[in-house]
Scaffold this active site. Structure first.
Site, PDB file in Angstrom:
ATOM      1  CG  HIS A 690      -4.378   7.395   1.055  1.00  0.00           C
ATOM      2  ND1 HIS A 690      -3.439   7.378   2.300  1.00  0.00           N
ATOM      3  CD2 HIS A 690      -3.828   6.487   0.160  1.00  0.00           C
ATOM      4  CE1 HIS A 690      -2.552   6.486   1.976  1.00  0.00           C
ATOM      5  NE2 HIS A 690      -2.637   6.193   0.900  1.00  0.00           N
ATOM      6  CD  GLU A 693      -5.633   5.774  -4.646  1.00  0.00           C
ATOM      7  OE1 GLU A 693      -4.721   4.894  -5.092  1.00  0.00           O
ATOM      8  OE2 GLU A 693      -6.057   5.585  -3.384  1.00  0.00           O
ATOM      9  CG  HIS A 712      -3.228   8.590  -4.182  1.00  0.00           C
ATOM     10  ND1 HIS A 712      -2.181   7.863  -5.023  1.00  0.00           N
ATOM     11  CD2 HIS A 712      -3.358   7.942  -3.115  1.00  0.00           C
ATOM     12  CE1 HIS A 712      -2.068   6.779  -4.426  1.00  0.00           C
ATOM     13  NE2 HIS A 712      -2.745   6.902  -3.335  1.00  0.00           N
ATOM     14  CG  ASP A 768       1.005  -0.029  -1.428  1.00  0.00           C
ATOM     15  OD1 ASP A 768       1.129  -0.467  -0.074  1.00  0.00           O
ATOM     16  OD2 ASP A 768       0.124   0.621  -1.869  1.00  0.00           O
ATOM     17  N   PRO A 769       5.686  -0.411  -2.386  1.00  0.00           N
ATOM     18  CG  PRO A 769       7.798   0.524  -1.644  1.00  0.00           C
ATOM     19  CD  PRO A 769       6.358   0.286  -1.400  1.00  0.00           C
ATOM     20  CG  LEU A 770       4.737  -6.685  -1.227  1.00  0.00           C
ATOM     21  CD1 LEU A 770       5.958  -7.570  -1.035  1.00  0.00           C
ATOM     22  CD2 LEU A 770       3.907  -7.156   0.134  1.00  0.00           C
TER      23      LEU A 770
END
Length: 884
Positions: A690, A693, A712, A768-770
């Site tokens: 990552h 971001e 990101h 993060d689809p959740l």
């Protein structure tokens, strides 16, 4: 734009009569003070050729009077509109210019037939036909621009003659010294026949067609945009900027070579001039992104799909390599191989030195704030964005037509990889709720947790203690979806991982190391994997966590993965390492930062050297693609990195190390591990953190040197120098605009469309689809929203999908099946539209544009070799015996 020209090639629409005509006059001088010899005048719409043996000189219309002049001007405009259409119907008619000085720059454009008006005799001008130097250019036209902003449209015809249409907006006068001076506007001109001969001139080659590009790329017919002319910045600034940028690119190439990570072959070829001089291997990591285009694309179908991987099919060799290589020992935060008796290093695994990294890192930091480089990069990036806009306006129809001609393929059945997603939030919130309710009904008696000093609790007891009844549960009660309260609040966002706000439920359902050995988590992920396999064309690279708190973490994770068969042809796993040393130190779980590195990397060396002692870990590593570094980047960093920064063994304070410190020691140990595994014929790993971001922009500088690609990358919009380097090196950036919209940057402010237009290698991912998605197919949801908001076309969607596969770490044979047998070649050679649904036009445009940018950098240097020669510190072989 001073010193620049935009050329257009291919087929153009009707209506070219709206262009104005320009000619450099001959030696005759004209009376009445209209136009003196040597002046270039602004005329009406078009000029056309006839086969008469005459040349033309101009009669100024300002010698006419009042209404007659206006009326004649209108007639000339109308006649020239008819002239343009007549040329389209009569390709044997040609024009030649008598001023070679004005033919410095060209691109390509095509004329399409349409109008049917006769040629007005007052607009005729004859030019000698000549042999065309390029038979492939017949029927095309070119846009030519002199460095003084005078633009032409040149149309080669089958007999080798040319038509010129002017689109300049200002008349110019050439003075005695040859310089151009702005003059007052001149009225419309008419033309009369004369017998003055005109000398022929040969058109220059199109700069977009670089000699290093493949023949297939040069054969692709589309409207090209070309630039010629002197640089728009001072020669000193250009050379200084080019030198620094080239040095940065060579630094990254060397870091990638030493760590067995891939590097863009096109850029490597441009830097070295010869692939054989590059420090890069012919193919890195078996991922096939470093091969040159030396053969013709075959018409044969792509290879068949490889056999789906199974952990049970992995053969664990019963061998002890430590007798040859020695034992792994951590020194100053980096693993070395040592003889246990003599305690001397037995092999060199290309481990980098901290002092070298600091020197190179400082080069990147200085570059990112260097004034001339910032200006140069900003101008080039702005140009690239505008150039792509021009490309889209001219070629969108061709790209759409090419996609429609491709049978079977469309957006839904081209392969797409979710290059950035976390396994603990891989499912959407409705899926998680349905799974929890099902387990609460069917496995309520299963023992799932135990508090210290108490008896184990069943799942039913847990729900009862939380006053939760499965039948009454809802998505709103689950409360895992991000909302406006999480914006710039990473602490609140992390709490969303707790279903119903209860960390105990997260421990039971979303962890692999718990009282039930991660059984529920495995079942949940298996359902997600089954959905991917059912969709067939969606893949993912989910992240699993290794924290570095204990040496046993790897054995537990690998046993969980092998036992529950977490293996699929649609999935490759990445290992994420949270930057939480300060938390572990406060809890007494580690004594110093080297303890974290020991727990993360030493088990991997042991499993590589003695697979039979760690069979599950050895099997699991065959499905691991790389490593990720995760946490909140916006946390303040108080330590400044220097050569005197404490080593990991001496970093025993409660303060968390800076981002670049984490990244360097991850890179250094991955480098040693990759060189060891490569020498044994095992798969290697990449570093994909990552980055960008939030927080300081120097994170991007560290990732430029050390990482294969990043997730990101939002902060690239603030650092044009680094953004330009990311483009030149074609570093992949996995962007998640829906995730950013809830955390750091509103959707409409996302730089993704800008990055994509400029040519950065961008892919869409879910993160993060959740927390961020609602549907069963979160990756399709990400694409669909982006397509609606940014009006992406079919070629844009196909390009994003293809980029995601190229960025991913799926095996070479799998990528061949997904993208085509020769996907690893440069330019059009590497594109198979039957697999990707991506038109060759788009691929050719991207490839040629990158070549032009690289050539521009090399062209700005007097001594390129001084900047692109690999450094001696990287010249050691990957694995060599000490003293050999």
């Amino acid at each position: 734009m001073e010193g620049c020209a935009m050329g257009l090639g291919g087929q153009a629409a009707n209506g070219l009569g709206a262009q104005r005509f320009l000619e450099t006059p001959h030696s005759s001088s004209l009376s009445n003070g209209g136009i003196e010899n040597g002046q270039e005048c602004d005329g009406a719409s078009a000029a056309v050729a006839a086969t008469c043996p005459y040349s033309m000189h101009r009669v100024p219309t300002n010698s006419l009077s009042g209404r007659e002049s206006s009326r004649d001007s209108m007639s000339v405009h109308a006649a020239q509109l008819r002239a343009a259409s007549a040329l389209a119907r009569r390709p044997e008619m040609a024009l030649r210019t008598d001023d070679e000085d004005s033919l410095q720059h060209q691109g390509e454009l095509g004329l399409s037939p349409g109008l049917a008006s006769p040629v007005h005799p007052d607009t005729l001008r004859h030019f000698r036909p000549h042999a065309s130097p390029n038979p492939h250019s017949l029927g095309r036209a070119t846009l030519e621009v002199e460095s003084s902003r005078l633009t032409f449209l040149r149309s080669p015809t089958p007999d080798g003659s040319s038509l010129f249409l002017d689109s300049s907006t200002t008349p110019w006068l050439r003075n005695d010294s040859g310089d151009l001076e702005n003059q007052a506007p001149v009225d419309t001109v008419t033309w009369q026949a004369s017998s003055i001969p005109h000398k022929p001139c040969e058109p220059p080659a199109c700069p977009a067609l670089n000699p290093t590009s493949s023949s297939k790329s040069r054969d692709v017919e589309y409207s090209r945009v070309c630039i010629r002319g002197p640089p728009y910045v001072g020669p000193t600034d250009l050379e200084e900027s080019a030198g620094i940028l080239l040095e940065a690119l060579v630094l990254r190439m060397d870091y990638m070579a030493r760590s067995c990570q891939p590097f863009c072959f096109t850029t490597a070829h441009a830097l070295t001039g010869d692939p054989s001089k590059s420090p890069l291997p012919a193919e890195a990591n078996g991922r096939g992104r470093l091969r040159s285009s030396t053969s013709t694309r075959s018409a044969s179908p792509p290879p068949a799909a490889p056999v789906p991987p199974k952990f049970e099919n992995v053969v664990v060799p019963n061998v002890d390599h430590s007798a040859k290589f020695g034992r792994p020992v951590m020194k100053d935060g980096v693993v070395y191989m040592q003889d246990p008796e003599t305690e001397k290093d037995t092999v060199w695994l290309n481990q980098p030195l901290w002092s070298d990294f600091i020197d190179d890192f400082n080069v990147l930091l200085a570059l990112s704030v260097h004034g001339p480089v910032k200006s140069f990069a900003f101008r080039r990036l702005s140009y690239l964005g505008l150039r792509f806009e021009m490309h889209t306006l001219l070629n969108e129809g061709r790209e759409v037509a090419a996609g429609k001609k491709c049978p079977h393929r469309d957006f839904y059945n081209v392969r797409k990889v979710d290059t950035h997603v976390h396994a603990a939030s891989w499912m959407n919130h409705k899926h998680l709720l349905r799974f929890m309710k099902k387990k609460a009904r069917t496995e309520d008696a299963t023992l799932v947790c135990q508090d210290p000093g108490s008896s184990p609790m069943s799942l039913g007891d847990v729900f009862e203690s939380l006053n939760l009844t499965p039948h009454h549960l809802s998505v709103d009660m689950l409360d895992v979806h991000a909302d406006r309260n999480t914006f710039h609040r990473f602490d609140k966002f992390n709490l969303k991982y707790n279903p119903f706000g209860q960390s105990r439920l997260r421990e039971i359902f979303l962890k692999s190391d718990n009282y039930v050995q991660g059984k529920f988590f495995a079942h949940l992920l298996r359902e997600v994997i089954d959905d991917l396999e059912e969709s067939k064309y969606q893949m993912a690279e989910p992240r699993l966590s290794i924290y570095g708190r204990s040496r046993s973490e790897w054995n537990k994770l690998s046993s969980w993965a092998v036992t529950n068969d977490m293996c699929s042809s649609n999935v490759r796993w990445l290992i994420q390492v949270p930057r939480l040393y300060n938390v572990y130190k406060a809890k007494g779980q580690v004594q110093n930062f080297q303890g974290v590195l020991d727990n993360i990397f030493l088990p991997l060396f042991e499993a590589t050297l003695e697979p039979s002692k760690h069979p599950d870990l050895f099997r699991f590593l065959t499905e691991v693609a790389g490593f990720d570094s995760v946490d909140d980047e916006s946390k303040p960093e108080t330590a400044y990195l220097t050569k005197d920064t404490p080593t990991p063994e001496n970093w025993n304070s409660d303060m968390n190390p800076p981002y670049a410190y984490y990244l360097y020691y991850m890179y250094a140990n991955i480098t040693a591990l990759n060189n060891l595994r490569k020498s044994l014929g095992y798969n290697t790993f990449s570093l994909r953190p990552h980055c960008g971001e939030a927080g300081p922009v120097h994170h991007l500088a560290a990732a430029f040197l050390l990482a294969d690609n990043i997730s990101h990358g939002l902060l690239l919009r603030k650092v044009p120098a680094l953004q330009y380097l990311y483009y030149l090196a074609q570093i992949g950036v996995a962007m998640s605009p829906l995730s950013n919209n809830s955390l750091f940057l509103d959707y409409h402010r996302s730089p993704l469309p800008e990055f994509r237009a400029r040519g950065l290698q961008i892919s869409l991912s879910t993160d993060d689809p959740l927390m961020f998605h609602f549907t069963k197919e979160p990756l399709i949801e990400e694409y669909s929203i982006a397509a609606q908001v940014w009006k992406l076309g079919s070629a844009d969607m196909a390009e994003l999908a293809r980029n995601s596969v190229l960025m991913s770490d799926f095996p070479h044979a799998v990528k061949q099946h997904w993208l085509g047998r020769y996907y690893d070649k440069e330019g059009v050679e590497g594109n198979d539209i039957r697999c990707t649904n991506l038109p060759d036009i788009r691929v050719a445009y991207r490839h040629e544009t990158l070549l032009e940018e690289l050539d521009a950098l090399r062209g700005g240097m007097e001594d390129v070799d001084a900047y692109v020669t690999p450094k001696n510190k990287f010249s050691k072989t990957s694995v060599s015996k000490e003293g050999s």
